[in-house]
Design a protein around this motif. Structure first.
Motif, mmCIF file in Angstrom:
data_model
loop_
_atom_site.group_PDB
_atom_site.id
_atom_site.type_symbol
_atom_site.label_atom_id
_atom_site.label_comp_id
_atom_site.label_asym_id
_atom_site.label_seq_id
_atom_site.Cartn_x
_atom_site.Cartn_y
_atom_site.Cartn_z
ATOM 1 N N UNK B 124 1.559 -0.492 -2.965
ATOM 2 C CA UNK B 124 2.085 -1.264 -1.840
ATOM 3 C C UNK B 124 1.233 -1.069 -0.604
ATOM 4 N N UNK B 125 1.874 -0.738 0.508
ATOM 5 C CA UNK B 125 1.152 -0.607 1.779
ATOM 6 C C UNK B 125 0.392 0.713 1.878
ATOM 7 N N UNK B 126 0.744 1.673 1.037
ATOM 8 C CA UNK B 126 0.072 2.983 1.097
ATOM 9 C C UNK B 126 -1.195 2.935 0.240
ATOM 10 N N UNK B 127 -2.286 3.430 0.805
ATOM 11 C CA UNK B 127 -3.552 3.343 0.118
ATOM 12 C C UNK B 127 -4.356 4.620 0.310
ATOM 13 N N UNK B 128 -5.336 4.766 -0.585
ATOM 14 C CA UNK B 128 -6.363 5.793 -0.417
ATOM 15 C C UNK B 128 -7.680 5.177 -0.844
ATOM 16 N N UNK B 129 -8.679 5.295 -0.007
ATOM 17 C CA UNK B 129 -10.034 4.858 -0.346
ATOM 18 C C UNK B 129 -10.839 6.107 -0.637
ATOM 19 N N UNK B 150 -10.213 8.320 2.646
ATOM 20 C CA UNK B 150 -9.519 7.714 3.781
ATOM 21 C C UNK B 150 -8.170 7.247 3.277
ATOM 22 N N UNK B 151 -7.101 7.648 3.943
ATOM 23 C CA UNK B 151 -5.778 7.250 3.455
ATOM 24 C C UNK B 151 -4.890 6.857 4.600
ATOM 25 N N UNK B 152 -3.829 6.135 4.273
ATOM 26 C CA UNK B 152 -2.894 5.740 5.304
ATOM 27 C C UNK B 152 -1.919 4.719 4.773
ATOM 28 N N UNK B 153 -1.221 4.131 5.716
ATOM 29 C CA UNK B 153 -0.235 3.105 5.393
ATOM 30 C C UNK B 153 -0.510 1.926 6.305
ATOM 31 N N UNK B 154 -0.795 0.785 5.705
ATOM 32 C CA UNK B 154 -1.155 -0.401 6.485
ATOM 33 C C UNK B 154 0.098 -1.169 6.862
ATOM 34 N N UNK B 155 0.354 -1.229 8.162
ATOM 35 C CA UNK B 155 1.500 -2.010 8.646
ATOM 36 C C UNK B 155 0.949 -2.963 9.702
ATOM 37 N N UNK B 156 1.027 -4.240 9.396
ATOM 38 C CA UNK B 156 0.459 -5.285 10.261
ATOM 39 C C UNK B 156 -1.022 -4.961 10.495
#
Lengths: 251, 199
Positions: B124-129, B150-156
């Motif tokens: 979903x919105x949570x990712x890790x590159x 690089x990781x995080x949660x993409x919101x807008x």
């Protein structure tokens, strides 16, 4: 003497009829056509790939031994081209394998009344030897790679079962006949065609990226073959039991 | 019949040697849902997880774009390194396709970073590159193999829960200017999020 003349004439008519329409115990010939094949990959990680069945040439030389009651044996030496194309996102993988097939077909011919047309069924266990071939690979992160097949990238041998149906049509040609036939069937491989090196990953990977993995599960071949055959009968005729002299003379 | 069988046997014996010996192959790529252990061992990933998220899964969101980490803050350095004043970091994801292969570029003061192969995992919105980079500095006489995460949660247009990790895998460094292999540093955005600038 007149009775003997009738019998001889009758026998001669039967000879001509037998040469044109009655099969002989033996025939031999060749087949040419196409093999449309693919691979079966058992590992779930390959489910993403779209399979494109690839068409390759097929041809063989064969002999056929028939029995009077329909059953026959058809040993055959065939060249079958096998191939597959796998696609996923930007990945485009094509494999072509040239194979030598040694087959022993078991046939069953159906004799239809009032027609020379003869449908048949065939089941043929095959032993297959890979002669060579190539793989081409394209993806965004890899320059296009073309690699000849070796013992590291495909199994040398396979065992397959071919099952199909066809029909024969003898055509009179002078004192003999030419047997034309059309046959279609499905061939299924039973042995694993990934190599031990591919499973272990201990080899040089020409398309190595961060997401290439050692081979998982099994890879087995399958395919449909459609071929057209030409054969010549030879050897003793399969002759029907002749009526007795008494029956010939009966009203 | 005998002639045919004999011919077949000769053909078989002749053809048996046709497939050449070799040690090369082309293997099929598969969908990643974790960072492979051959890239980062399990122990290293567990250690990193104390300081940043490593979001796993095979179906992350599309995160193409340019992001700015401003201001950049050191969260943890396993070699004890301490510093406070870092240049802003820009990172970019391009060409993320259906098998989550993408091109990753990063730069700080000058936009001269080179794109390299990267893979995106997550759910979903949570990712890790994650990406592996070979860096060579001939002027200073060192080279290194680094894993960047690089990781995080993409919101807008923002990435929250942002983490940026660098792990040293191997190096050639006679003057010991770089951190040692198997050491790592984790950074974040001091504001708590980084902004997406453009696609």
């Amino acid at each position: 003497m007149m009775v003997a003349a009738v019998v001889v004439c009758h026998a001669q008519d039967e000879d001509v009829e037998a040469a044109e329409y009655e099969p002989r115990y033996l025939s031999a010939g060749f087949r040419v056509g196409s093999s449309v094949g693919d691979v079966r990959l058992s590992a779930e990680c390959y489910d993403e790939y779209d399979h494109v069945w690839a068409a390759r040439p097929a041809g063989s030389v064969w002999m056929h031994y028939r029995t009077p009651f329909g059953l026959g044996l058809r040993p055959e030496v065939a060249y079958i081209g096998r191939g597959t194309r796998l696609q996923w996102a930007d990945v485009d993988y094509t494999m072509t394998v040239h194979t030598l097939n040694i087959r022993l077909g078991i046939t069953w011919n159906f004799k239809l009344k009032n027609t020379k047309f003869s449908p048949y069924l065939i089941a043929a266990p095959s032993w297959l030897i890979a002669l060579g071939g190539k793989v081409t690979y394209k993806a965004l992160d890899v320059e296009e790679v073309e690699m000849p097949l070796t013992t590291a990238s495909v199994a040398k041998q396979d065992v397959r079962l071919f099952a199909g149906a066809g029909f024969e049509m003898p055509i009179a040609a002078g004192n003999t006949a030419v047997i034309l036939s059309l046959e279609a069937g499905y061939a299924m491989g039973f042995l694993e065609t990934f190599t031990a090196l591919e499973h272990s990953g201990e080899l040089t990977v020409l398309n190595r990226t961060l997401d290439t993995r050692p081979a998982a599960g099994d890879r087995k071949w399958q395919g449909i073959e459609v071929t057209f055959g030409v054969g010549m009968p030879f050897g003793p005729k399969i002759v029907k039991k002749r009526p007795s002299l008494k029956k010939i003379l009966e009203n | 019949m005998v002639v045919v069988v004999a011919a077949a046997a000769v053909a078989v014996l002749t053809m048996c040697g046709c497939l050449k010996e070799g040690d090369e192959s082309i293997l099929l790529p598969v969908r990643n849902s974790t960072i492979p252990y051959e890239v980062l061992p399990a122990e290293m990933q567990d250690s990193l997880r104390q300081w940043m998220d490593i979001n796993e899964g095979g179906y992350p969101a599309k995160i193409e774009g340019i992001y700015t980490v401003k201001p950049m803050e050191l969260v943890y350095a396993s070699d004890g390194y301490e510093w406070e004043d870092f240049h802003d970091l820009n990172w970019r994801i391009q060409e993320q396709n259906d098998r989550n292969f993408a091109t990753y570029t990063e730069w700080q003061t000058m936009a001269n970073g080179t794109g390299r192969e990267a893979h995106v995992i997550g759910d979903g919105k949570k990712f890790t590159v994650w990406t592996v980079e070979d860096v060579v500095n001939e002027a200073d006489g060192w080279s290194a193999e680094l894993v960047t995460i690089v990781s995080g949660k993409l919101i807008d247009q923002r990435v929250t829960e942002f983490g940026y990790g660098i792990v040293m895998r191997n190096k050639v460094d006679e003057d010991s200017v770089l951190i040692s292999p198997d050491f790592y540093r984790v950074f974040t955005d001091k504001d708590g999020f980084c902004i997406r600038r453009e696609d």
